[in-house]
Scaffold this active site. Structure first.
Site, short mmCIF file in Angstrom:
data_model
loop_
_atom_site.label_atom_id
_atom_site.label_comp_id
_atom_site.label_asym_id
_atom_site.label_seq_id
_atom_site.Cartn_x
_atom_site.Cartn_y
_atom_site.Cartn_z
N ARG A 144 32.67 34.57 38.15
CA ARG A 144 32.94 35.02 39.63
C ARG A 144 31.04 35.66 40.53
NH1 ARG A 144 39.00 37.65 39.98
NH2 ARG A 144 37.84 38.70 41.85
N TYR A 147 29.64 34.85 43.44
CA TYR A 147 30.35 35.28 44.99
C TYR A 147 29.19 36.67 44.52
CZ TYR A 147 33.77 36.91 48.78
OH TYR A 147 34.07 37.85 49.34
N LYS A 151 26.41 38.16 47.15
CA LYS A 151 26.62 39.53 47.64
C LYS A 151 25.77 40.73 47.87
CE LYS A 151 30.17 37.57 50.63
NZ LYS A 151 30.35 37.91 51.56
N VAL A 189 46.06 35.88 46.80
CA VAL A 189 47.41 36.64 46.06
C VAL A 189 48.44 36.55 47.35
CG1 VAL A 189 46.91 38.62 45.99
CG2 VAL A 189 48.13 38.16 44.16
N GLY A 209 50.09 41.09 35.23
CA GLY A 209 50.78 42.25 36.89
C GLY A 209 50.54 43.54 37.20
N GLN A 211 47.02 44.73 36.78
CA GLN A 211 46.31 44.78 37.39
C GLN A 211 46.24 45.50 39.41
OE1 GLN A 211 47.36 41.71 36.99
NE2 GLN A 211 46.42 40.23 37.89
N ARG A 213 45.28 46.41 43.57
CA ARG A 213 43.57 45.72 44.82
C ARG A 213 45.47 46.72 46.02
NH1 ARG A 213 42.26 43.55 40.44
NH2 ARG A 213 41.46 41.71 41.08
N PRO A 276 39.22 42.22 38.43
CA PRO A 276 38.86 43.10 38.00
C PRO A 276 40.77 44.56 37.64
CG PRO A 276 37.51 42.74 39.47
CD PRO A 276 38.54 41.88 38.72
N ARG A 279 41.02 48.06 41.91
CA ARG A 279 40.28 49.03 43.21
C ARG A 279 41.16 49.42 44.52
NH1 ARG A 279 38.12 43.26 43.97
NH2 ARG A 279 36.95 43.60 42.64
P1 NAD Z 1 37.59 32.28 54.94
O1 NAD Z 1 37.04 31.85 53.49
O2 NAD Z 1 38.43 32.10 55.58
O3 NAD Z 1 36.49 32.41 55.68
C1 NAD Z 1 34.37 32.29 55.50
C2 NAD Z 1 34.28 31.07 56.61
O4 NAD Z 1 32.91 30.80 56.10
C3 NAD Z 1 35.42 29.62 56.27
O5 NAD Z 1 35.13 29.44 57.74
C4 NAD Z 1 33.99 29.10 55.65
O6 NAD Z 1 33.98 27.01 56.45
C5 NAD Z 1 32.47 29.50 56.79
N1 NAD Z 1 31.85 28.86 55.58
C6 NAD Z 1 31.18 29.20 54.31
N2 NAD Z 1 29.96 28.87 53.75
C7 NAD Z 1 29.58 28.35 54.76
C8 NAD Z 1 27.92 27.49 55.11
N3 NAD Z 1 27.24 27.67 53.97
N4 NAD Z 1 27.98 27.48 57.02
C9 NAD Z 1 29.11 27.96 57.75
N5 NAD Z 1 29.91 28.46 57.19
C10 NAD Z 1 30.00 28.74 56.12
O7 NAD Z 1 36.73 33.96 54.04
P2 NAD Z 1 37.88 35.44 54.39
O8 NAD Z 1 38.12 35.82 53.50
O9 NAD Z 1 37.85 35.05 56.45
O10 NAD Z 1 35.81 36.40 54.59
C11 NAD Z 1 35.10 36.01 55.62
C12 NAD Z 1 33.71 36.93 55.12
O11 NAD Z 1 34.71 37.94 54.83
C13 NAD Z 1 32.96 36.30 53.67
O12 NAD Z 1 32.42 37.07 53.83
C14 NAD Z 1 33.95 37.34 52.30
O13 NAD Z 1 32.98 37.50 51.52
C15 NAD Z 1 34.13 38.61 53.35
N6 NAD Z 1 35.07 39.20 52.49
C16 NAD Z 1 36.54 39.21 53.28
C17 NAD Z 1 37.34 39.80 52.19
C18 NAD Z 1 38.95 39.62 52.13
O14 NAD Z 1 40.18 40.14 51.53
N7 NAD Z 1 39.38 38.46 52.95
C19 NAD Z 1 37.07 40.58 51.34
C20 NAD Z 1 35.28 41.07 51.31
C21 NAD Z 1 35.17 40.14 51.98
N1 UDP Z 2 46.35 37.19 41.36
C1 UDP Z 2 47.75 36.16 40.84
N2 UDP Z 2 48.25 35.60 41.70
C2 UDP Z 2 47.89 34.76 41.90
C3 UDP Z 2 46.74 34.68 43.05
C4 UDP Z 2 45.92 36.00 42.06
O1 UDP Z 2 48.23 36.66 39.92
O2 UDP Z 2 48.25 33.53 42.57
C5 UDP Z 2 45.66 37.88 41.43
C6 UDP Z 2 44.19 37.40 40.58
O3 UDP Z 2 44.31 37.64 39.24
C7 UDP Z 2 43.41 38.87 40.38
C8 UDP Z 2 44.67 39.72 42.45
O4 UDP Z 2 45.92 38.36 42.12
O5 UDP Z 2 44.15 40.24 39.85
C9 UDP Z 2 43.82 39.43 43.60
O6 UDP Z 2 43.52 38.30 43.67
P1 UDP Z 2 42.67 37.65 44.75
O7 UDP Z 2 42.30 36.22 44.50
O8 UDP Z 2 43.35 38.04 46.26
O9 UDP Z 2 41.21 38.36 45.08
P2 UDP Z 2 40.42 39.04 44.25
O10 UDP Z 2 40.58 39.25 43.16
O11 UDP Z 2 39.15 38.70 44.31
O12 UDP Z 2 40.16 40.55 44.56
#
Ligand code: NAD
Ligand code: UDP
Length: 330
Positions: A144, A147, A151, A189, A209, A211, A213, A276, A279
């Site tokens: 992980r 990522y 960030k 998830v 299950g 854990q 979020r 994790p 959360r």
């Molecule tokens: P997503 O994957 O749907 O969107 C990410 C977008 O970025 C996609 O459209 C992808 O094609 C684009 N992308 C990736 N690499 C790129 C690059 N090099 N150049 C241009 N475009 C690129 O994910 P999301 O859930 O919409 O997440 C959006 C942002 O929010 C991300 O930065 C993510 O880390 C952050 N975020 C999301 C969540 C969540 O739960 N959804 C949680 C924490 C942080």
């Molecule tokens: N998870 C799960 N089954 C799935 C996808 C995810 O049990 O099919 C669990 C995963 O292991 C994690 C939680 O759900 O504990 C959230 O996962 P997700 O990938 O949505 O987000 P993140 O782990 O990045 O918070």
């Protein structure tokens, strides 16, 4: 900022980005959406293409970009474990080189810039709930890390541009967010459990299950991002944005089955590395500085998301066709 100002949204075709673009257009802004479609497609923004104030650019943020803008929302980065682990080097480049390029653009144009950071900067947290002061517990060399550490480095770059160049920055630490426009096979998830239930496949619970979020609905999150971007200049963040309602993954599975009306078996799978244990955001700062709180509970947001996936499934996987296939993160 006033209507007619030009706003850049990187990752604008993704799940959160597409909602943000639509909301900014509704608020009267001109929107430039930049995306390389690494984890999305044009589908999410197709309805926006008819709007003359919307512009879509295929571009990878790891390369410099020259446009004239007033605000930059830096969202480009794959967010689901199976997407960001598919090409981990590119994931780190997107956060690090992408941030350098967008910060350079902000510096040249004088634009405000907001980073979509993540609760993943807290890693497997030893403080619960997580406040912004907590420095986290992140494995720097795990699957992980591309990522999480990407960030964390992006946050460092944002703060150094602010300290060194006075670039006006904002950092949002986003906790798990769900809603329409998630990719049905992105493995996260909420989308996975809904698609599995609706297609009569077993729900895949990783580990026991137990854990937890905390799940925010996308409209609440977008409101928080816009408030943060337009907050007073001294508010840099990082600020947690998320819904403190905490559920175990097993509870989420129950809720999805109840809301879809589909009873399916549970398929317990191996827990992915460094997953994790818990959360939950402490959102005191967002409440005090942005007057922001989430309003959409899981009981309200899940049915809206389920309606969306019913439509997607009817179009992509009509009755009688092969069901969608899921892969698992490492
Ligand atoms: P997503 O994957 O749907 O969107 C990410 C977008 O970025 C996609 O459209 C992808 O094609 C684009 N992308 C990736 N690499 C790129 C690059 N090099 N150049 C241009 N475009 C690129 O994910 P999301 O859930 O919409 O997440 C959006 C942002 O929010 C991300 O930065 C993510 O880390 C952050 N975020 C999301 C969540 C969540 O739960 N959804 C949680 C924490 C942080
Ligand atoms: N998870 C799960 N089954 C799935 C996808 C995810 O049990 O099919 C669990 C995963 O292991 C994690 C939680 O759900 O504990 C959230 O996962 P997700 O990938 O949505 O987000 P993140 O782990 O990045 O918070």
């Amino acid at each position: 900022m006033h209507a007619g100002s030009r706003v850049l949204v990187t990752g604008g075709a993704g799940f959160i980005g597409s909602h943000l673009c639509r909301r900014l257009l509704d608020d009267g802004y001109d929107v430039i959406c930049v995306d390389n479609f690494y984890s999305s497609s044009r589908d999410n923004v197709l309805p926006l293409l008819e709007n003359p104030r919307f512009e879509l650019l295929r571009h990878d943020v790891t390369f410099p970009l020259y446009v004239e803008v007033d605000q930059i929302y830096s969202l480009a980065c794959p967010a689901s474990p199976i997407h960001y682990q598919r090409d981990p080097v590119q994931t780190t480049k997107t956060s690090v080189h992408g941030s350098i390029n967008m910060l350079g653009l902000a510096r040249r144009t004088g634009a405000r810039i907001l980073l979509a950071s993540t609760s993943e900067v807290y890693g497997d947290p030893q403080q619960h709930p997580q406040t912004e002061e907590y420095w986290g517990n992140v494995n720097p060399i795990g699957v992980r890390s591309c990522y999480d550490e990407g960030k964390r480095c992006a946050e460092t770059l944002f703060f150094d541009y602010w300290r060194q160049h006075r670039t006006p920055i904002k950092i949002a630490r986003i906790f798990n967010t769900y809603g329409p426009n998630m990719h049905p096979l992105d493995g996260r998830v909420v989308s996975s459990f809904i698609v599995q239930a609706l297609t009569g496949q077993p729900i895949t619970i990783f580990g026991s299950g137990q854990q937890s979020r905390s799940f925010a609905y996308v409209d609440d999150l977008v409101e928080g991002l816009i408030r943060l971007m337009n907050s007073s200049a001294h508010v840099t963040g990082p600020i947690n944005l998320g819904n403190p309602n905490e559920f175990t993954i097993a509870e989420l599975a129950e809720q999805v089955m109840a809301a879809t009306g589909c009873e399916v078996p549970i398929d317990y799978r191996r827990l992915p590395s460094d997953d994790p244990v818990c959360r939950r955001p402490d959102i005191t700062k967002a409440q005090e500085l942005l007057d922001w709180s989430p309003h959409v509970s899981l009981a309200v947001g899940l049915p809206k998301t389920i309606d969306y996936f019913r439509d997607v499934l009817a179009n992509r996987w009509p009755a009688g066709s092969e069901p969608p296939r899921f892969s698992q993160p490492l």
